[in-house]
Design a protein around this motif. Structure first.
Motif, short mmCIF file in Angstrom:
data_model
loop_
_atom_site.label_atom_id
_atom_site.label_comp_id
_atom_site.label_asym_id
_atom_site.label_seq_id
_atom_site.Cartn_x
_atom_site.Cartn_y
_atom_site.Cartn_z
N LEU A 1 5.84 9.48 -7.88
CA LEU A 1 5.76 8.13 -8.41
C LEU A 1 4.53 7.44 -7.81
O LEU A 1 4.34 7.44 -6.59
N LEU A 2 3.70 6.87 -8.67
CA LEU A 2 2.44 6.28 -8.22
C LEU A 2 2.58 4.81 -7.83
O LEU A 2 1.67 4.25 -7.21
N GLY A 3 3.69 4.18 -8.20
CA GLY A 3 3.82 2.74 -7.95
C GLY A 3 3.28 1.98 -9.14
O GLY A 3 3.78 2.10 -10.25
N ILE A 4 2.22 1.20 -8.93
CA ILE A 4 1.62 0.41 -10.00
C ILE A 4 0.15 0.83 -10.13
O ILE A 4 -0.71 0.32 -9.41
N PRO A 5 -0.15 1.80 -11.00
CA PRO A 5 -1.52 2.29 -11.15
C PRO A 5 -2.48 1.17 -11.53
O PRO A 5 -2.16 0.30 -12.34
N GLY A 6 -3.66 1.21 -10.93
CA GLY A 6 -4.65 0.18 -11.18
C GLY A 6 -4.60 -0.93 -10.16
O GLY A 6 -5.55 -1.72 -10.03
N ILE B 1 0.19 -3.60 -0.87
CA ILE B 1 0.74 -4.30 0.30
C ILE B 1 1.11 -5.74 -0.06
O ILE B 1 2.18 -6.24 0.31
N TRP B 2 0.23 -6.41 -0.82
CA TRP B 2 0.51 -7.79 -1.21
C TRP B 2 1.64 -7.85 -2.23
O TRP B 2 2.48 -8.77 -2.18
N ILE B 3 1.68 -6.91 -3.15
CA ILE B 3 2.76 -6.87 -4.15
C ILE B 3 4.11 -6.62 -3.48
O ILE B 3 5.14 -7.10 -3.95
N SER B 4 4.10 -5.87 -2.37
CA SER B 4 5.35 -5.55 -1.69
C SER B 4 6.03 -6.79 -1.10
O SER B 4 7.25 -6.78 -0.91
N ALA C 1 10.39 1.49 -4.39
CA ALA C 1 9.09 0.84 -4.62
C ALA C 1 8.44 0.46 -3.29
O ALA C 1 7.23 0.65 -3.10
N LEU C 2 9.22 -0.06 -2.36
CA LEU C 2 8.67 -0.45 -1.06
C LEU C 2 8.17 0.77 -0.28
O LEU C 2 7.14 0.69 0.42
N PHE D 1 4.35 3.26 2.52
CA PHE D 1 4.14 4.58 3.15
C PHE D 1 3.58 5.63 2.18
O PHE D 1 3.47 6.80 2.56
N HIS D 2 3.27 5.23 0.95
CA HIS D 2 2.80 6.17 -0.08
C HIS D 2 3.79 7.32 -0.29
O HIS D 2 3.40 8.44 -0.58
N ALA D 3 5.08 7.00 -0.09
CA ALA D 3 6.14 8.01 -0.18
C ALA D 3 6.69 8.03 -1.60
O ALA D 3 7.82 7.60 -1.86
#
Length: 322
Positions: free
Chosen positions: A24-29, A35-38, A91-92, A97-99
């Motif tokens: 899972l990439l999270g939010i590409p772009g 970090i701020w979105i978290s 998502a966090l 942690f890019h996990a």
């Protein structure tokens, strides 16, 4: 001839490889903004967890709140906790942690719990509309119609309906051969979002997914609309203005939650269907709003607009000094 056979064998070997690990990439772009979105993700989750847990504790421990409306609200709060817990921690983990690595089985499990819980919430909102209809149109028979036994049966039916309609999708996904890609540009797993990476024909997945959506969430929304048409018809035929105001006030918090639940979901579906020019990260953010906003704001709305819950919360944190 040998080269053709060799190419056919290479193609066969390629299509026989099925990914069992995805990322899972999270939010590409917006990777540099993770970090701020978290921060709003974490704050929303903390509020949802605290607020819904508080609502459940207050309703279960206060006997004067063991009424149908509050018991349904307790179910909604429990579903909110499950919905947010299945998605936000994942998502966090990606943001911090890019996990983003996730197994196929875990991905399907996450999808199953998330989608079935979302449909359960839709069913709970429907029975809450039915509760308001009985309370306003048949106030003298309210307690005899909505007994605790019936409420328990309704709760079991809601969750069984959700699980039974989503369960076949597990087998529809397990039959697929994921040979195209294992990178998912999202913060959590979705049905078609995962199925589109298969080399198989996924038309069955698409049509069954549409059937589930129409037979649960869309049908619930239609029945809620009909319920409120009947409620408004009954309210505006009341002779007393105070009675009309009181009846409408009892529906206020429920209407707010309906708008909060179905509004982002409908907007997300419309943008996915017609908003092909919209950047992918907007689609992903909208999908997260659907699982973030209702669990966070539902207890706040009911806490502000429901006098009994507001009083119990105030008494819990600010007990009167004798």
């Amino acid at each position: 001839m040998y080269s053709v056979v060799f190419l056919d064998m290479m193609t066969l070997n390629h299509t026989s490889v099925s990914h069992t690990i995805f990322r899972l990439l999270g939010i590409p772009g917006l990777e540099d903004q993770h970090i701020w979105i978290s921060i709003p993700f974490f704050i929303s989750y903390a509020i949802a967890l605290f607020g819904n847990s508080l609502v459940i504790c207050i309703i279960l421990t206060k006997r004067n709140l063991h009424e149908p409306m509050y018991l349904f609200l307790c179910m909604l709060a429990g579903a909110d906790i499950v919905l947010s817990t299945c998605t936000v921690p994942q998502a966090l983990a990606i943001f911090w942690f890019h996990a983003g690595e996730i197994s196929l089985d875990r991905c399907i499990t996450q999808f199953f719990i998330t989608h079935s819980t979302f449909m359960s919430e839709s069913g709970i909102l429907l029975v809450m509309a039915f509760d308001r209809y009985i309370a306003i149109c048949f106030p003298l028979r309210y307690s005899t119609i909505l007994t605790h036994t019936l409420i328990g049966k309704i709760g079991v039916t809601i969750f069984l309906r959700s699980y039974c309609t989503i369960f076949p999708i597990v087998f529809l996904l397990k039959r697929l051969n994921f040979c195209q890609n294992n990178i998912i540009p999202h913060t959590f797993c979705e049905h078609i979002g995962l199925a589109k990476y298969a080399c198989n024909d996924i038309r069955v997945n698409i049509w069954y997914g549409l059937f589930v959506l129409m037979s649960t969430v869309v049908l619930d929304a239609l029945l809620i609309f009909i319920s409120y048409v009947l409620i408004l018809h009954a309210v505006f035929h009341m002779s007393s203005q105070d009675a009309r105001h009181k009846a409408l006030n009892t529906c206020g918090s429920h209407v707010c939650i309906i708008i909060l639940f179905y509004g982002p979901a409908i907007f997300t579906i419309l943008t996915q269907r017609f908003g092909h020019h919209i950047p992918p990260h907007i689609h992903i953010l909208l999908a997260n709003v659907c699982v973030l906003a209702p669990p966070m704001l539902n207890p706040v709305i009911y806490g502000i607009k429901t006098k009994q819950i507001r009083e119990q919360v105030a008494h819990t944190f600010f007990p009167k000094q004798k």
